[in-house]
Write a protein that holds these residues in place. Structure first.
Motif, mmCIF file in Angstrom:
data_model
loop_
_atom_site.group_PDB
_atom_site.id
_atom_site.type_symbol
_atom_site.label_atom_id
_atom_site.label_comp_id
_atom_site.label_asym_id
_atom_site.label_seq_id
_atom_site.Cartn_x
_atom_site.Cartn_y
_atom_site.Cartn_z
ATOM 1 N N SER A 22 0.812 -1.221 0.000
ATOM 2 C CA SER A 22 0.000 0.000 0.000
ATOM 3 C C SER A 22 0.845 1.271 0.000
ATOM 4 O O SER A 22 0.414 2.298 -0.529
ATOM 5 C CB SER A 22 -0.924 0.015 1.223
ATOM 6 O OG SER A 22 -1.709 -1.146 1.283
ATOM 7 N N LEU A 59 -3.708 8.988 4.622
ATOM 8 C CA LEU A 59 -4.521 8.243 5.584
ATOM 9 C C LEU A 59 -5.162 9.180 6.603
ATOM 10 O O LEU A 59 -4.463 9.871 7.350
ATOM 11 C CB LEU A 59 -3.662 7.212 6.315
ATOM 12 C CG LEU A 59 -3.201 5.990 5.530
ATOM 13 C CD1 LEU A 59 -2.376 5.082 6.418
ATOM 14 C CD2 LEU A 59 -4.392 5.236 4.976
ATOM 15 N N LYS A 108 -5.234 2.031 8.880
ATOM 16 C CA LYS A 108 -5.380 1.020 7.836
ATOM 17 C C LYS A 108 -4.449 -0.154 8.130
ATOM 18 O O LYS A 108 -3.266 0.028 8.382
ATOM 19 C CB LYS A 108 -5.042 1.599 6.460
ATOM 20 C CG LYS A 108 -5.164 0.599 5.318
ATOM 21 C CD LYS A 108 -4.830 1.219 3.976
ATOM 22 C CE LYS A 108 -4.937 0.203 2.854
ATOM 23 N NZ LYS A 108 -4.626 0.793 1.527
ATOM 24 N N SER A 109 -5.006 -1.368 8.086
ATOM 25 C CA SER A 109 -4.212 -2.573 8.308
ATOM 26 C C SER A 109 -3.707 -3.117 6.977
ATOM 27 O O SER A 109 -4.442 -3.147 5.995
ATOM 28 C CB SER A 109 -5.036 -3.646 9.026
ATOM 29 O OG SER A 109 -5.398 -3.210 10.321
ATOM 30 N N SER A 110 -2.468 -3.534 6.954
ATOM 31 C CA SER A 110 -1.848 -4.081 5.753
ATOM 32 C C SER A 110 -0.953 -5.251 6.145
ATOM 33 O O SER A 110 -0.753 -5.536 7.323
ATOM 34 C CB SER A 110 -1.018 -3.017 5.029
ATOM 35 O OG SER A 110 -1.791 -1.899 4.678
ATOM 36 N N THR A 119 -0.236 -2.045 11.143
ATOM 37 C CA THR A 119 -1.275 -1.016 11.080
ATOM 38 C C THR A 119 -0.634 0.350 10.889
ATOM 39 O O THR A 119 0.273 0.728 11.639
ATOM 40 C CB THR A 119 -2.121 -1.004 12.363
ATOM 41 O OG1 THR A 119 -2.760 -2.275 12.518
ATOM 42 C CG2 THR A 119 -3.192 0.086 12.294
#
Length: 532
Positions: free
Chosen positions: A239, A274, A278-280, A304
């Motif tokens: 991301s 952001l 957001k979790s990735s 996160t």
């Protein structure tokens, strides 16, 4: 019938599952040995025989880290060209027990003993009776590893085809061949284990900081049966990263050794977009060479990324990342104020002090207010890992207010936009700001005692920015009093020093429309300003 077929299918599938699981847990290998056999007695002693040995080896036990006790099941087919009798065939199948002693990364030796059954077929063209019985034997050999799963072998041994009252035949055998590890080659190639991992949440505002400062740590162990070379560890967060970033390189890691890796990364500016966490997946890839073959192990670790306004106060210098003279709205605000008052500057007051007073008055006219945020306050979070919400300069202008850290960030940004150096002042439970008066520290004797802070070769003016609706002189005197009162517990942090660790950033949407006070109002507040 249908139920019986279903049960048979289930049994077969279960067997395959167990075999696959066992193959991945044990060392399961396939060997193929071309063999020359030299009879030592019997009618075949005039000519040697040639054969092929194929078998499966299972090593359920490892000793010394890489030595193996193995059990083998093998089948040998041999042919003997005999003068006057043609080609004669002999079969044997046996179970064996051996020990593979690994001398170094490339070489190993092994003794093996086996026993089983043999059968000699009759020949239609020869008056020879069929025979069968027990077979016993042993061999000693060596292996050379071409790769983690593939090795070449050479061996010599003795084999007896037992019958009563005397052996049918005793053989001396020589062979070469190969062994292929199914466990390593087909079922599993991951021999680098991640023993520990610790990954902190990502703060977008520090995205450039992470290029040299870690946000996580990993510990790996080399579980290969040999040293590994050209070890490289890289990470990728799809991301927020364009390409994998190499975080560790080592020319060699010994067998059984562990190595620690710190996670840094080159994040792109997409992370600054952001506004919600957001979790990735953090993809960690380890590549290395094991006995000449490149191997790759990959791990996915959840990470996160918090909102771009998030920060913790473990280090007060972190707030410097939010201070930016390039913030489009703050820059425009500061330049309009400077343009409005520059023709009304006095000669008896340092220029920096007058521009600071003009900014203070402009913010008052603009309607900036100090607003206490009970859920996100410097007072409660200082020195802790609790996540605080800090506003960028344009946000404080847009919202017409903020708490002490927000107002400090805004005032510092406005003065930095005018080229005036600023600093944070921290006292127990509070943060506010100071700016460079333009006077050198050696002038301390010629200014009003207690109103300036001598540091970094400069005289700094402390300003209590929470008194946003009072006068500049009161904010100055109050800031100086707080500094004196805190004594040794007060700290002055010049922004240029803090930026060496936490670079200032400006978010993409910082250019917003705000209604500036009129030029007449700006001039009025400036000319009415008192200094102390």
């Amino acid at each position: 019938m249908k139920q019986l077929r279903i049960k048979k299918t289930a049994i077969i599938l279960s067997f395959i599952t167990l075999l696959t699981a066992g193959a991945s847990a044990l060392d399961l290998s396939l060997h193929l040995y071309p063999v020359y056999e030299a009879p030592l007695n019997n009618f075949m002693n005039k000519a040697g025989g040639f054969g092929g040995n194929v078998g499966i080896d299972i090593a359920p036990v490892s000793l010394r880290g890489r030595d193996k006790i193995f059990i083998s099941g093998e089948f040998t087919y041999s042919v003997y060209p005999i003068e006057g009798l043609g080609i004669q065939s002999l079969f044997d199948g046996a179970l064996g027990l051996g020990y593979n002693f690994r001398i170094n990364d490339r070489f190993a030796v092994f003794p093996e003993f086996y026993a089983g059954l043999w059968s000699f077929n009759t020949s239609d063209s020869a008056n020879i009776q069929s025979a069968s019985g027990l077979v016993f034997g042993g061999r000693v050999g060596g292996e050379f590893y071409l790769g983690p799963a593939f090795s070449l072998s050479a061996f010599g041994g003795f084999k007896t085809y037992y019958t009563r009252p005397s052996p049918f035949m005793n053989n001396f055998e020589l062979g070469i061949g190969m062994r292929y590890s199914l466990s390593r080659g087909l079922f599993s190639s991951n021999k680098i284990s991640m023993e520990e991992n610790e990954v902190e949440p990502l703060f977008p505002v520090f995205f450039s900081h992470y290029s040299d400062n870690p946000f996580g740590h990993f510990t790996f162990v080399n579980n290969e049966e040999n040293d590994i070379y050209d070890v490289e560890v890289s990470i990728l967060v799809d991301s927020f990263m364009t390409t994998p970033y190499t975080i560790y390189q080592a020319p060699q890691v010994g067998r059984g050794d562990s190595f620690e890796v710190s996670a840094c990364a080159l994040f792109n500016e997409n992370i600054l977009e952001l506004i919600q966490p957001k979790s990735s997946d953090l993809e960690v890839t380890v590549t290395y060479y094991s006995i000449g073959k490149k191997q790759t192990s990959t791990y996915n670790i959840p990470v996160t990324a918090l909102s771009r306004n998030s920060m913790t106060w473990e280090d007060d210098r972190r707030a410097a990342a939010f201070v930016s003279g390039r913030d489009a709205t703050a820059q425009r605000f500061a330049r309009l104020v400077k343009t409005a008052v520059r023709n009304n500057l006095r000669k008896d007051i340092p220029e920096n002090v007058q521009y600071a007073a003009a900014i203070f008055g402009a913010l008052k006219a603009f309607g900036i207010n100090y607003v206490v945020d009970p859920s996100s306050a410097f007072t409660d979070n200082v020195g802790t890992a609790a996540v605080d919400f800090l506003q960028f300069p344009y946000q404080t202008l847009l919202y017409h207010g903020g708490d002490c850290d927000d107002l400090t960030i805004l005032n510092c940004s406005l003065l930095e936009a005018l080229g005036i150096e600023t600093a944070f002042i921290t006292v127990p439970g509070h943060i506010y700001m100071a700016f460079d008066s333009g006077l050198s520290a050696d002038k301390i004797g010629s200014v009003r005692k207690g109103y300036y802070i001598a540091a970094e070769g400069k005289l700094w003016v402390p300003v209590e920015i929470t008194l946003s609706q009072d006068t500049f002189s009161l904010a100055w005197s109050y800031g100086a009093r707080e500094w004196r009162k805190a004594g040794e517990n007060a700290a002055l942090i010049p922004l240029k020093n803090a930026w060496s660790l936490y670079l200032p950033i400006s978010v993409p949407d910082s250019d917003v429309n705000i209604d500036m006070p009129s030029q007449d109002i700006l001039i009025k507040h400036f000319t009415e300003a008192r200094y102390y």
